[in-house]
Scaffold this active site. Structure first.
Site, PDB file in Angstrom:
ATOM      1  N   LYS A  71       0.875  -1.185   0.000  1.00  0.00           N
ATOM      2  CA  LYS A  71       0.000   0.000   0.000  1.00  0.00           C
ATOM      3  C   LYS A  71       0.912   1.235   0.000  1.00  0.00           C
ATOM      4  O   LYS A  71       1.417   1.651   1.032  1.00  0.00           O
ATOM      5  CB  LYS A  71      -0.881  -0.021   1.262  1.00  0.00           C
ATOM      6  CG  LYS A  71      -2.203   0.701   1.147  1.00  0.00           C
ATOM      7  CD  LYS A  71      -2.110   2.181   0.851  1.00  0.00           C
ATOM      8  CE  LYS A  71      -1.808   3.021   2.061  1.00  0.00           C
ATOM      9  NZ  LYS A  71      -1.613   4.448   1.725  1.00  0.00           N
ATOM     10  N   GLU A 129       9.271   1.249  11.210  1.00  0.00           N
ATOM     11  CA  GLU A 129      10.344   2.207  10.912  1.00  0.00           C
ATOM     12  C   GLU A 129       9.712   3.582  11.022  1.00  0.00           C
ATOM     13  O   GLU A 129       9.006   4.013  10.112  1.00  0.00           O
ATOM     14  CB  GLU A 129      10.870   1.993   9.484  1.00  0.00           C
ATOM     15  CG  GLU A 129      11.389   0.608   9.208  1.00  0.00           C
ATOM     16  CD  GLU A 129      12.821   0.398   9.702  1.00  0.00           C
ATOM     17  OE1 GLU A 129      13.338   1.270  10.430  1.00  0.00           O
ATOM     18  OE2 GLU A 129      13.392  -0.639   9.374  1.00  0.00           O
ATOM     19  N   CYS A 133      13.641  10.388   7.291  1.00  0.00           N
ATOM     20  CA  CYS A 133      13.503   9.905   8.674  1.00  0.00           C
ATOM     21  C   CYS A 133      14.824  10.014   9.419  1.00  0.00           C
ATOM     22  O   CYS A 133      14.853  10.306  10.598  1.00  0.00           O
ATOM     23  CB  CYS A 133      13.010   8.471   8.684  1.00  0.00           C
ATOM     24  SG  CYS A 133      14.017   7.401   7.668  1.00  0.00           S
ATOM     25  N   GLU A 179      10.234  16.169  15.624  1.00  0.00           N
ATOM     26  CA  GLU A 179      10.580  15.968  14.217  1.00  0.00           C
ATOM     27  C   GLU A 179       9.750  16.939  13.369  1.00  0.00           C
ATOM     28  O   GLU A 179       8.521  16.888  13.389  1.00  0.00           O
ATOM     29  CB  GLU A 179      10.259  14.525  13.819  1.00  0.00           C
ATOM     30  CG  GLU A 179      10.731  14.203  12.432  1.00  0.00           C
ATOM     31  CD  GLU A 179      10.328  12.819  11.984  1.00  0.00           C
ATOM     32  OE1 GLU A 179       9.134  12.484  12.120  1.00  0.00           O
ATOM     33  OE2 GLU A 179      11.192  12.081  11.499  1.00  0.00           O
TER      34      GLU A 179
HETATM   35  P1  NAD Z   1       2.091   8.540   7.811  1.00  0.00           P
HETATM   36  O1  NAD Z   1       2.264   7.728   9.018  1.00  0.00           O
HETATM   37  O2  NAD Z   1       1.012   9.532   7.780  1.00  0.00           O
HETATM   38  O3  NAD Z   1       1.860   7.641   6.508  1.00  0.00           O
HETATM   39  C1  NAD Z   1       2.686   6.554   6.176  1.00  0.00           C
HETATM   40  C2  NAD Z   1       1.862   5.510   5.451  1.00  0.00           C
HETATM   41  O4  NAD Z   1       0.870   5.026   6.346  1.00  0.00           O
HETATM   42  C3  NAD Z   1       1.114   6.024   4.220  1.00  0.00           C
HETATM   43  O5  NAD Z   1       1.067   5.016   3.219  1.00  0.00           O
HETATM   44  C4  NAD Z   1      -0.294   6.265   4.756  1.00  0.00           C
HETATM   45  O6  NAD Z   1      -1.293   6.188   3.763  1.00  0.00           O
HETATM   46  C5  NAD Z   1      -0.421   5.131   5.740  1.00  0.00           C
HETATM   47  N1  NAD Z   1      -1.394   5.365   6.809  1.00  0.00           N
HETATM   48  C6  NAD Z   1      -1.781   6.552   7.358  1.00  0.00           C
HETATM   49  N2  NAD Z   1      -2.717   6.339   8.302  1.00  0.00           N
HETATM   50  C7  NAD Z   1      -2.935   5.002   8.359  1.00  0.00           C
HETATM   51  C8  NAD Z   1      -3.789   4.170   9.138  1.00  0.00           C
HETATM   52  N3  NAD Z   1      -4.629   4.674  10.053  1.00  0.00           N
HETATM   53  N4  NAD Z   1      -3.731   2.835   8.942  1.00  0.00           N
HETATM   54  C9  NAD Z   1      -2.891   2.302   8.036  1.00  0.00           C
HETATM   55  N5  NAD Z   1      -2.083   3.041   7.246  1.00  0.00           N
HETATM   56  C10 NAD Z   1      -2.090   4.379   7.407  1.00  0.00           C
HETATM   57  O7  NAD Z   1       3.518   9.179   7.579  1.00  0.00           O
HETATM   58  P2  NAD Z   1       3.952  10.154   6.426  1.00  0.00           P
HETATM   59  O8  NAD Z   1       3.436  11.519   6.722  1.00  0.00           O
HETATM   60  O9  NAD Z   1       3.580   9.556   5.135  1.00  0.00           O
HETATM   61  O10 NAD Z   1       5.552  10.089   6.580  1.00  0.00           O
HETATM   62  C11 NAD Z   1       6.241  10.900   7.449  1.00  0.00           C
HETATM   63  C12 NAD Z   1       6.699  10.142   8.672  1.00  0.00           C
HETATM   64  O11 NAD Z   1       7.302   8.892   8.327  1.00  0.00           O
HETATM   65  C13 NAD Z   1       7.788  10.870   9.429  1.00  0.00           C
HETATM   66  O12 NAD Z   1       7.504  10.825  10.812  1.00  0.00           O
HETATM   67  C14 NAD Z   1       9.060  10.101   9.130  1.00  0.00           C
HETATM   68  O13 NAD Z   1      10.080  10.199  10.057  1.00  0.00           O
HETATM   69  C15 NAD Z   1       8.560   8.733   8.977  1.00  0.00           C
HETATM   70  N6  NAD Z   1       9.469   7.937   8.133  1.00  0.00           N
HETATM   71  C16 NAD Z   1      10.269   6.995   8.719  1.00  0.00           C
HETATM   72  C17 NAD Z   1      11.155   6.248   7.968  1.00  0.00           C
HETATM   73  C18 NAD Z   1      12.024   5.184   8.591  1.00  0.00           C
HETATM   74  O14 NAD Z   1      12.571   4.363   7.883  1.00  0.00           O
HETATM   75  N7  NAD Z   1      12.190   5.156   9.904  1.00  0.00           N
HETATM   76  C19 NAD Z   1      11.224   6.456   6.589  1.00  0.00           C
HETATM   77  C20 NAD Z   1      10.397   7.420   6.014  1.00  0.00           C
HETATM   78  C21 NAD Z   1       9.507   8.155   6.812  1.00  0.00           C
END
Ligand code: NAD
Length: 482
Positions: free
Chosen positions: A178, A253, A287, A384
């Protein structure tokens, strides 16, 4: 800016080897100018259920019957196809994520490298024999979990798909991916290439959609046997709760507030590009962004003024013009970032990257800013922001530096710049972080290097061989033969 001609319909999902329409669609926006790129699928419960069913059929059929060597060959062929399509993948990421061309191209090449690495690794993960009681032979076998769910964010779609789906396929799982609703074109292109590489139908299924719809449907699906999630802490907690309901393992992650520590004996010429670039790469939406720079007081002014110079020389612009810094992913993210930055109004801003006059007005641009000195407990040094901002924090002693570095809820990556071998070893032990880089930061992407966090940065490891243990389950066989 127009989308290039694509070998698939971007508003479709790939389920069981067939491209299909969904009931509804979402509009994909180019963050560099605010223009509409195309419609994409808005997957729902029924699409996810069909994808999980297709994945299970693949496991029961051709995919489940493949040897590890054959799976590895599929991945290696996929890596080759990714390499042959680097330019189109780069273009899609540039349009979709607003990622500058050079950075998008590096991600496409990393995606190929993940496929090559996991292609080569697929037949090299073995069980063990265990000396046991007289008359017994005991051994272990590594087996796939079954259907694995992969929920991916928008900031590094290609790299995160490579490390997550690549490892899971190598171990013989069937995947339901997804991608993020803001950036899914490279995921769809990857699915198209996987079909060409000869993966059996259903081994990889891709269903874009909203997190609260397709994402949640995948996370709570009772026939998904493992979840791999990359994203925010907030969503990570929801995913872990849903995984707990089904009692399935989950790799999280999550975010970070990663420090780089600069001691007075550091080679500053070597360190400076890493100090700045690790904060500004992908407009700070990384991240592992080095968002905190801890500097020994005796060299604080020198490091601060040299970093400020670099900030002023950086370029900002539409991703296709290949600037140093492109837009944020969306105007929604821009609004969120600006609100978080309000807390910085009491802090000294020592440098800004100049914003050109001719930026597209509807682009999601924000101005990179360097703040310092910043108290370590200030929200800008704790939270962050996920944007192009770094804070400088002076310290006097090594112990103080460690205390500040470890003083957030996160623990993803840390960097140490010092010529002292003894200090390097001490800090590698004492820093609370999933990765520690000594006299470098990021180690060229590090496909081979296990990656993941502690604390609120998450748990479980992706990348390297370590990921393969997480994407498999261990069976112990004890045979009594007398
Ligand atoms: P997010 O958590 O909003 O979304 C990430 C994914 O989760 C997307 O595909 C989104 O559609 C999905 N999602 C959102 N709500 C959901 C739910 N209720 N149930 C299931 N899936 C859901 O994060 P974002 O805004 O897309 O990304 C930014 C964040 O991600 C930052 O905090 C960043 O640090 C973190 N990040 C971490 C890493 C790592 O490897 N540690 C890598 C990239 C980003």
């Amino acid at each position: 800016m127009m989308l290039p001609a694509l070998p698939f319909n971007p508003s479709h999902v790939l389920i069981g080897g067939a491209w299909r329409k969904t009931r509804d669609t979402l509009t994909l926006i180019n963050p560099s100018d605010g223009d509409t790129l195309c419609e994409i699928a808005r997957g729902d419960d029924a699409d996810i259920d069909a994808a999980v069913t297709a994945a299970q059929s693949a496991l029961d059929g051709a995919w489940g019957k493949m040897t590890a060597l054959e799976r590895g060959r599929c991945l290696t062929r996929l890596g080759q196809l990714v390499l042959e399509n680097v330019e189109i993948l780069t273009r899609l990421e540039t349009l979709d994520v607003g990622k500058p061309v050079t950075q998008a191209r590096a991600d496409a090449i990393a995606l190929a490298r993940y496929c090559e690495f996991y292609g080569g690794a697929a037949d090299k993960v073995h069980g063990e024999t265990i000396p046991y009681l007289d008359g017994y032979t005991v051994y272990t076998m590594r087996e796939p979990h079954g259907v694995t769910g992969h929920i991916v964010p928008w900031n590094y779609p290609m790299q995160i798909i490579g490390r997550s789906v690549g490892g899971a396929l190598a171990m013989g799982n069937a995947c339901v991916l997804k991608p993020a609703e803001d950036a899914c074109l490279t995921a769809l292109m990857f699915a198209h290439l996987a079909k060409e590489a000869g993966f059996p139908d259903g081994a990889l299924n891709v269903v874009p959609g909203l997190g609260t719809e397709a994402g949640a449907a995948l996370a709570r699906h009772p026939r998904v046997q493992h979840l791999s999630f990359t994203g925010s802490v907030q969503t990570g907690k929801i995913i872990q709760t849903l995984a707990a309901e089904n009692v399935v393992p989950v790799t999280l992650e999550l975010g970070g507030k990663s420090p780089q520590l600069v001691f007075e004996d550091a080679d500053l010429d070597e360190a400076l590009p890493f100090l700045v670039n690790a904060g500004l790469q992908n407009a700070g939406q990384t991240c592992s962004a080095a968002s905190r720079i801890l500097i020994q007081r005796s060299v604080y002014e020198t490091v601060a003024s040299r970093m400020a110079e670099i900030y002023r020389a950086k370029t900002i612009g539409p991703a296709s013009s290949d600037p140093d810094i492109g837009p944020l992913i969306s105007t929604k993210q821009k609004t969120r970032f600006k609100a978080l930055l309000q807390t910085a109004c009491d802090l000294p801003c020592i440098a800004e990257t100049p914003i050109p006059d001719d930026l597209p007005v509807n682009g999601a641009y924000v101005q990179p800013r360097l703040f310092g000195p910043v108290p370590p407990d200030h929200s800008l040094a704790q939270d962050e922001l996920f944007g192009p901002v770094q804070v400088l924090i002076p310290f006097d002693s090594e112990d103080e530096a460690i205390q500040i570095a470890n003083g957030t809820i996160y623990g993803l990556v840390a960097g140490v710049w010092t010529a002292s071998g003894a200090r390097q070893m001490r800090l590698a032990k004492k820093l609370k972080s999933g990765q520690v880089f000594i006299n470098n930061y990021g180690a060229g992407g590090g496909v081979e290097l296990p990656f993941g966090g502690i604390g609120k940065s998450g748990h479980g490891r992706e990348k390297g061989f370590e990921a393969l243990y997480g994407f498999s389950t261990l069976k112990t066989v004890a045979a009594k033969h007398g």
